[in-house]
Design a protein around this motif. Structure first.
Motif, PDB file in Angstrom:
ATOM      1  N   SER A 303       0.821  -1.217   0.000  1.00  0.00           N
ATOM      2  CA  SER A 303       0.000   0.000   0.000  1.00  0.00           C
ATOM      3  C   SER A 303       0.853   1.266   0.000  1.00  0.00           C
ATOM      4  N   ILE A 304       1.940   1.274   0.759  1.00  0.00           N
ATOM      5  CA  ILE A 304       2.775   2.460   0.790  1.00  0.00           C
ATOM      6  C   ILE A 304       3.573   2.624  -0.513  1.00  0.00           C
ATOM      7  N   GLU A 305       3.955   1.521  -1.164  1.00  0.00           N
ATOM      8  CA  GLU A 305       4.621   1.624  -2.465  1.00  0.00           C
ATOM      9  C   GLU A 305       3.669   2.169  -3.517  1.00  0.00           C
ATOM     10  N   ARG A 306       2.448   1.697  -3.544  1.00  0.00           N
ATOM     11  CA  ARG A 306       1.456   2.228  -4.486  1.00  0.00           C
ATOM     12  C   ARG A 306       1.175   3.702  -4.212  1.00  0.00           C
ATOM     13  N   PHE A 307       1.125   4.071  -2.962  1.00  0.00           N
ATOM     14  CA  PHE A 307       0.834   5.458  -2.598  1.00  0.00           C
ATOM     15  C   PHE A 307       1.927   6.410  -3.109  1.00  0.00           C
ATOM     16  N   HIS A 308       3.183   5.986  -3.037  1.00  0.00           N
ATOM     17  CA  HIS A 308       4.286   6.841  -3.474  1.00  0.00           C
ATOM     18  C   HIS A 308       4.518   6.785  -4.988  1.00  0.00           C
ATOM     19  N   ASN A 309       4.368   5.632  -5.601  1.00  0.00           N
ATOM     20  CA  ASN A 309       4.723   5.470  -7.018  1.00  0.00           C
ATOM     21  C   ASN A 309       3.590   5.808  -7.965  1.00  0.00           C
ATOM     22  N   GLU A 310       2.344   5.519  -7.604  1.00  0.00           N
ATOM     23  CA  GLU A 310       1.216   5.712  -8.512  1.00  0.00           C
ATOM     24  C   GLU A 310       0.420   6.980  -8.225  1.00  0.00           C
ATOM     25  N   GLY A 311       0.723   7.679  -7.162  1.00  0.00           N
ATOM     26  CA  GLY A 311       0.005   8.913  -6.872  1.00  0.00           C
ATOM     27  C   GLY A 311      -1.154   8.700  -5.917  1.00  0.00           C
ATOM     28  N   GLU A 312      -1.692   9.814  -5.430  1.00  0.00           N
ATOM     29  CA  GLU A 312      -2.763   9.776  -4.440  1.00  0.00           C
ATOM     30  C   GLU A 312      -4.129   9.752  -5.116  1.00  0.00           C
ATOM     31  N   ASP A 313      -5.016   8.947  -4.530  1.00  0.00           N
ATOM     32  CA  ASP A 313      -6.439   8.964  -4.875  1.00  0.00           C
ATOM     33  C   ASP A 313      -7.209   8.356  -3.708  1.00  0.00           C
ATOM     34  N   ILE A 314      -8.513   8.328  -3.807  1.00  0.00           N
ATOM     35  CA  ILE A 314      -9.357   7.879  -2.693  1.00  0.00           C
ATOM     36  C   ILE A 314      -9.113   6.413  -2.371  1.00  0.00           C
ATOM     37  N   ASP A 315      -9.000   5.580  -3.400  1.00  0.00           N
ATOM     38  CA  ASP A 315      -8.827   4.142  -3.171  1.00  0.00           C
ATOM     39  C   ASP A 315      -7.490   3.843  -2.489  1.00  0.00           C
ATOM     40  N   LYS A 316      -6.434   4.515  -2.931  1.00  0.00           N
ATOM     41  CA  LYS A 316      -5.117   4.260  -2.322  1.00  0.00           C
ATOM     42  C   LYS A 316      -5.070   4.766  -0.882  1.00  0.00           C
ATOM     43  N   LEU A 317      -5.753   5.877  -0.608  1.00  0.00           N
ATOM     44  CA  LEU A 317      -5.795   6.378   0.762  1.00  0.00           C
ATOM     45  C   LEU A 317      -6.531   5.419   1.679  1.00  0.00           C
ATOM     46  N   LYS A 318      -7.647   4.859   1.212  1.00  0.00           N
ATOM     47  CA  LYS A 318      -8.393   3.895   2.015  1.00  0.00           C
ATOM     48  C   LYS A 318      -7.573   2.627   2.232  1.00  0.00           C
ATOM     49  N   ASP A 319      -6.904   2.183   1.184  1.00  0.00           N
ATOM     50  CA  ASP A 319      -6.059   0.982   1.311  1.00  0.00           C
ATOM     51  C   ASP A 319      -4.923   1.214   2.310  1.00  0.00           C
ATOM     52  N   TYR A 320      -4.303   2.377   2.236  1.00  0.00           N
ATOM     53  CA  TYR A 320      -3.220   2.702   3.169  1.00  0.00           C
ATOM     54  C   TYR A 320      -3.748   2.803   4.601  1.00  0.00           C
ATOM     55  N   LYS A 321      -4.934   3.365   4.797  1.00  0.00           N
ATOM     56  CA  LYS A 321      -5.546   3.491   6.125  1.00  0.00           C
ATOM     57  C   LYS A 321      -5.810   2.118   6.732  1.00  0.00           C
ATOM     58  N   GLN A 322      -6.373   1.207   5.952  1.00  0.00           N
ATOM     59  CA  GLN A 322      -6.678  -0.122   6.467  1.00  0.00           C
ATOM     60  C   GLN A 322      -5.395  -0.898   6.806  1.00  0.00           C
ATOM     61  N   SER A 323      -4.355  -0.736   5.998  1.00  0.00           N
ATOM     62  CA  SER A 323      -3.103  -1.434   6.289  1.00  0.00           C
ATOM     63  C   SER A 323      -2.450  -0.919   7.567  1.00  0.00           C
ATOM     64  N   VAL A 324      -2.533   0.382   7.834  1.00  0.00           N
ATOM     65  CA  VAL A 324      -1.960   0.937   9.064  1.00  0.00           C
ATOM     66  C   VAL A 324      -2.744   0.463  10.283  1.00  0.00           C
ATOM     67  N   LYS A 325      -4.078   0.380  10.182  1.00  0.00           N
ATOM     68  CA  LYS A 325      -4.889  -0.107  11.300  1.00  0.00           C
ATOM     69  C   LYS A 325      -4.561  -1.559  11.627  1.00  0.00           C
ATOM     70  N   ARG A 326      -4.420  -2.391  10.600  1.00  0.00           N
ATOM     71  CA  ARG A 326      -4.055  -3.783  10.845  1.00  0.00           C
ATOM     72  C   ARG A 326      -2.662  -3.894  11.427  1.00  0.00           C
ATOM     73  N   LEU A 327      -1.761  -3.013  11.000  1.00  0.00           N
ATOM     74  CA  LEU A 327      -0.415  -3.040  11.507  1.00  0.00           C
ATOM     75  C   LEU A 327      -0.348  -2.660  12.999  1.00  0.00           C
TER      76      LEU A 327
END
Length: 332
Positions: A303-327
């Motif tokens: 999720s963090i690689e996609r966030f940095h390499n592909e740019g920001e959007d709603i789906d990537k932000l939600k994916d990054y949020k869920q991964s941090v909560k699980r972490l």
């Protein structure tokens, strides 16, 4: 003085030669084409062209009706169930009397029918494939079957074929009417291979992609190499194999200066070896009893690689949020 010898052949015997002398043989008052007289006989005159009266006599002669009758074309006598490969076995110019089809070819003004097949030069210009009808192709295949090997029974799906034969080579043959059968476009060789079949690590894959540039399609993961520099197809095929070998070999090499690259020198964000990974490891080491599942860490890294390499959007932000909560072990 000149002398001329003449022979006379009778029915039962050959007479002795008779000699006759002429004075001033080439005199202007005596022509050279005058026949030599020998008694009562005369040499026959050689006629190189027919006389006019004989031509007129032949022209007025009537031709019998059975001689002037033109036979019908062969196509009118052909049965419907004939063996067409025997009629047209090989490639040849168009012959209207042998083709039982009402063909038309040629440009005419709108509203008029194109010229028919008889006395049509346009039909003889273009190549035809009347020798490659389905019955003829089937007969050729039956004759060539004894020289072929059976298809492997285990290669029954497309996935198995790609697995065992990852390299695909495409060539094109051209058929045209001309003074030579060679076409310069037939030498072009196209080679395609999936990148995951080359068994490259991240470093080698990144280096190979920099070398091939736009020849790699990320949507299909296919690398395409087109070779057309050499005059022959075989040479281009060998050159394409050489290019693929060199690309794989050079991409696996690791130069000393490559180890000096830092995170700020990378063209894209890589979580492996980054500050984020080191920070997460230090947090886990300082917190006793903390154990992270590999799946959770892998999801956070993606999720963090996609966030940095592909740019920001709603789906990537939600994916990054869920991964941090699980972490962090937080509830949704």
């Amino acid at each position: 003085m000149s002398a001329i010898v003449s022979f006379r052949l009778s029915r039962n015997y050959l007479t002795f030669p008779t000699f006759r002398t002429f004075s001033n043989y080439a005199s202007p008052d005596k022509s050279e084409d005058v026949a030599v007289q020998t008694g009562e006989e005369q040499f026959r005159v050689l006629e190189l062209s027919k006389s006019r009266d004989r031509n007129d006599r032949n022209r007025n002669r009537k031709i019998p009706a059975w001689k002037s009758r033109t036979p019908p074309p062969r196509s009118h006598k052909m049965p419907v169930d004939q063996d067409w490969p025997s009629v047209w076995p090989v490639a040849r110019s168009f012959h209207p009397a042998s083709v039982p089809l009402p063909l038309h070819q040629g440009f005419v003004k709108p509203g008029k029918t194109p010229p028919g097949k008889f006395a049509n030069a346009e039909l003889m210009k273009i190549p035809n494939f009347l020798h490659l009808t389905p019955p003829a192709i089937k007969r050729h295949c039956e004759a060539l079957k004894k020289f072929c090997t059976a298809w492997p029974e285990n290669l029954d799906t497309e996935e198995k074929i790609v697995q065992h034969f990852p390299i695909e080579i495409s060539t094109t043959d051209y058929c045209h009417s001309g003074p030579t059968i060679r076409d310069p476009r037939a030498r072009i060789v196209t080679m395609k291979v999936k990148l995951d079949k080359l068994q490259l690590d991240e470093h080698a894959k990144d280096k190979l992609l920099r070398l091939v540039k736009e020849r790699y399609d990320p949507s299909t993961d296919i690398l395409t190499i087109v070779a057309d520099r050499c005059p022959l197809r075989k040479q281009n095929m060998e050159y394409a194999n050489y290019l693929l070998t060199v690309l794989v070999t050079e991409s696996k090499k690791r130069e000393p200066w490559e180890d000096e690259k830092g995170e700020q020198d990378m063209e894209k964000y890589i979580w492996q070896g980054s500050v984020s990974q080191k920070t997460l490891q230090s947090i886990v080491e300082r917190t006793p009893g903390t154990k992270l599942e590999p799946e959770v860490v892998q999801q956070y890294a993606q999720s963090i690689e996609r966030f940095h390499n592909e740019g920001e959007d709603i789906d990537k932000l939600k994916d990054y949020k869920q991964s941090v909560k699980r972490l962090l072990g937080l509830k949704n």
